[in-house]
Design a protein around this motif. Sequence first.
Motif, PDB file in Angstrom:
ATOM      1  N   ASN A   1       5.403  13.929  10.072  1.00  0.00           N
ATOM      2  CA  ASN A   1       6.727  14.572   9.324  1.00  0.00           C
ATOM      3  C   ASN A   1       6.709  14.154   7.796  1.00  0.00           C
ATOM      4  N   VAL A   2       5.485  14.011   7.141  1.00  0.00           N
ATOM      5  CA  VAL A   2       5.368  13.722   5.780  1.00  0.00           C
ATOM      6  C   VAL A   2       5.111  15.213   5.268  1.00  0.00           C
ATOM      7  N   PRO A   3       6.097  15.406   4.127  1.00  0.00           N
ATOM      8  CA  PRO A   3       5.890  16.877   3.797  1.00  0.00           C
ATOM      9  C   PRO A   3       4.580  16.980   2.868  1.00  0.00           C
ATOM     10  N   ASP A   4       4.508  16.233   2.024  1.00  0.00           N
ATOM     11  CA  ASP A   4       3.264  16.285   1.259  1.00  0.00           C
ATOM     12  C   ASP A   4       2.247  15.197   1.495  1.00  0.00           C
ATOM     13  N   PRO A   5       1.648  15.269   2.397  1.00  0.00           N
ATOM     14  CA  PRO A   5       0.739  14.074   2.912  1.00  0.00           C
ATOM     15  C   PRO A   5      -0.565  13.765   1.936  1.00  0.00           C
ATOM     16  N   LEU A   6      -0.805  12.453   1.980  1.00  0.00           N
ATOM     17  CA  LEU A   6      -1.918  12.029   1.076  1.00  0.00           C
ATOM     18  C   LEU A   6      -3.110  12.001   2.108  1.00  0.00           C
ATOM     19  N   ARG A   7      -4.289  11.794   1.591  1.00  0.00           N
ATOM     20  CA  ARG A   7      -5.567  11.996   2.240  1.00  0.00           C
ATOM     21  C   ARG A   7      -6.140  10.431   2.554  1.00  0.00           C
ATOM     22  N   VAL A   8      -5.906  10.117   3.833  1.00  0.00           N
ATOM     23  CA  VAL A   8      -6.149   8.552   4.181  1.00  0.00           C
ATOM     24  C   VAL A   8      -7.623   8.519   4.845  1.00  0.00           C
ATOM     25  N   VAL A   9      -8.593   7.369   4.349  1.00  0.00           N
ATOM     26  CA  VAL A   9      -9.505   7.041   4.946  1.00  0.00           C
ATOM     27  C   VAL A   9      -9.364   5.676   5.692  1.00  0.00           C
ATOM     28  N   VAL A  10      -9.505   5.634   6.922  1.00  0.00           N
ATOM     29  CA  VAL A  10      -9.274   4.209   7.559  1.00  0.00           C
ATOM     30  C   VAL A  10     -10.608   3.604   7.766  1.00  0.00           C
ATOM     31  N   VAL A  11     -10.649   2.213   7.330  1.00  0.00           N
ATOM     32  CA  VAL A  11     -11.785   1.245   7.596  1.00  0.00           C
ATOM     33  C   VAL A  11     -11.536   0.576   8.984  1.00  0.00           C
TER      34      VAL A  11
ATOM     35  N   ALA B   1       0.984  -1.316  -0.107  1.00  0.00           N
ATOM     36  CA  ALA B   1      -0.034  -0.001  -0.038  1.00  0.00           C
ATOM     37  C   ALA B   1       0.759   1.336  -0.081  1.00  0.00           C
ATOM     38  N   VAL B   2       1.910   1.369   0.939  1.00  0.00           N
ATOM     39  CA  VAL B   2       2.773   2.530   0.878  1.00  0.00           C
ATOM     40  C   VAL B   2       3.535   2.553  -0.294  1.00  0.00           C
ATOM     41  N   ALA B   3       4.057   1.589  -1.014  1.00  0.00           N
ATOM     42  CA  ALA B   3       4.818   1.757  -2.147  1.00  0.00           C
ATOM     43  C   ALA B   3       3.524   2.114  -3.424  1.00  0.00           C
ATOM     44  N   LEU B   4       2.763   1.589  -3.454  1.00  0.00           N
ATOM     45  CA  LEU B   4       1.792   2.042  -4.614  1.00  0.00           C
ATOM     46  C   LEU B   4       1.234   3.586  -4.470  1.00  0.00           C
ATOM     47  N   ALA B   5       0.865   3.836  -3.070  1.00  0.00           N
ATOM     48  CA  ALA B   5       0.379   5.214  -2.761  1.00  0.00           C
ATOM     49  C   ALA B   5       1.444   6.192  -2.949  1.00  0.00           C
ATOM     50  N   ARG B   6       2.872   5.824  -2.659  1.00  0.00           N
ATOM     51  CA  ARG B   6       4.040   6.940  -3.102  1.00  0.00           C
ATOM     52  C   ARG B   6       4.192   7.017  -4.719  1.00  0.00           C
ATOM     53  N   GLN B   7       3.955   5.965  -5.312  1.00  0.00           N
ATOM     54  CA  GLN B   7       4.085   5.797  -6.746  1.00  0.00           C
ATOM     55  C   GLN B   7       3.023   6.536  -7.632  1.00  0.00           C
ATOM     56  N   LEU B   8       1.822   6.242  -7.189  1.00  0.00           N
ATOM     57  CA  LEU B   8       0.663   6.615  -7.902  1.00  0.00           C
ATOM     58  C   LEU B   8      -0.034   8.192  -7.496  1.00  0.00           C
ATOM     59  N   ARG B   9       0.195   8.399  -6.002  1.00  0.00           N
ATOM     60  CA  ARG B   9      -0.276   9.700  -5.555  1.00  0.00           C
ATOM     61  C   ARG B   9      -1.719   9.801  -5.931  1.00  0.00           C
ATOM     62  N   PRO B  10      -2.482   8.664  -5.138  1.00  0.00           N
ATOM     63  CA  PRO B  10      -3.960   8.886  -5.406  1.00  0.00           C
ATOM     64  C   PRO B  10      -4.539   9.934  -4.681  1.00  0.00           C
ATOM     65  N   ASP B  11      -5.854  10.421  -5.236  1.00  0.00           N
ATOM     66  CA  ASP B  11      -6.452  11.425  -4.370  1.00  0.00           C
ATOM     67  C   ASP B  11      -6.881  10.818  -2.860  1.00  0.00           C
ATOM     68  N   VAL B  12      -7.226   9.521  -2.823  1.00  0.00           N
ATOM     69  CA  VAL B  12      -7.659   9.031  -1.469  1.00  0.00           C
ATOM     70  C   VAL B  12      -7.121   7.943  -1.503  1.00  0.00           C
ATOM     71  N   CYS B  13      -6.468   7.246  -0.121  1.00  0.00           N
ATOM     72  CA  CYS B  13      -6.066   6.163  -0.027  1.00  0.00           C
ATOM     73  C   CYS B  13      -7.272   5.365   1.084  1.00  0.00           C
ATOM     74  N   LEU B  14      -7.682   4.427   0.812  1.00  0.00           N
ATOM     75  CA  LEU B  14      -8.688   3.516   1.625  1.00  0.00           C
ATOM     76  C   LEU B  14      -8.023   2.464   2.221  1.00  0.00           C
ATOM     77  N   LEU B  15      -7.995   2.505   3.539  1.00  0.00           N
ATOM     78  CA  LEU B  15      -6.921   1.527   4.042  1.00  0.00           C
ATOM     79  C   LEU B  15      -7.753   0.433   5.155  1.00  0.00           C
ATOM     80  N   ASP B  16      -7.561  -0.581   5.215  1.00  0.00           N
ATOM     81  CA  ASP B  16      -8.014  -1.533   6.250  1.00  0.00           C
ATOM     82  C   ASP B  16      -7.185  -1.401   7.433  1.00  0.00           C
ATOM     83  N   VAL B  17      -7.448  -1.638   8.729  1.00  0.00           N
ATOM     84  CA  VAL B  17      -6.641  -1.549  10.066  1.00  0.00           C
ATOM     85  C   VAL B  17      -5.940  -2.707  10.021  1.00  0.00           C
ATOM     86  N   ARG B  18      -6.497  -3.802   9.927  1.00  0.00           N
ATOM     87  CA  ARG B  18      -5.352  -4.897  10.173  1.00  0.00           C
ATOM     88  C   ARG B  18      -4.850  -5.220   8.772  1.00  0.00           C
TER      89      ARG B  18
END
Length: 218
Positions: free
Chosen positions: A74-84, A40-57
């Motif tokens: 400490n993230v200079p350009d944070p992504l928008r994350v929604v936690v499920v 998830a981290v690798a794809l998010a940093r590569q693709l820079r999606p508008d929203v990351c929808l993440l499971d907790v576990r």
Amino acid sequence: MSIRVLLADDQAMVRGGLRLILEDQPDITVVAEAADGVEAVALARQLRPDVCLLDVRMPRLDGIEVTRALAGPNVPDPLRVVVVTTFDLDEYVYGALHSGAVGFVLKDAGPVMLVEAVRAANAGDALISPSVTLRLLRRMAAGGAPATRGPSRPLSERETTVARAIARGRTNQEIAAELFISLSTVKSHVSGIQAKLGVRNRVEVAAWAWENRIVGTP
């Protein structure tokens, strides 16, 4: 422009269900799926999606660790994350809140809540499942969590009212309707509150309000 979403969940059937719900909307496109936190981290940093929808576990890195990596202080350009999350895992939600998440959705909240959370995150707003908000408030009130630092300048009476509404999970539109003010005025108050508190988003405003007991016991 379509809202580009990354899905991260270790269960393929869950990811498939979420994709069907989201891509049924004309303004949302799922651009990638991840089966674990590291992916998830690798794809998010590569693709820079508008929203990351993440499971907790998730394997390797859980949703809180992924949130911190993508949206932490400490993230200079944070992504928008929604936690499920699920109803019984509120402690994970609280941890994700402090890691930079801008939305929390219960897995059984239904398709409408999921879609609204994605749209809110994309718009720079936040959506928190009401039952999550209430459970967190009760737990904090019962547990006597310590207050965090105070604002650099005192909040005005109206700013305090807006902060209280944010902590109860109200959207900007709902706050505007409740207070009989314009949406732009609400946004101005939210910006002022964030500046005084030294926080980056409305979810951190909610955390401050909960911890400093300005909301009251639900």
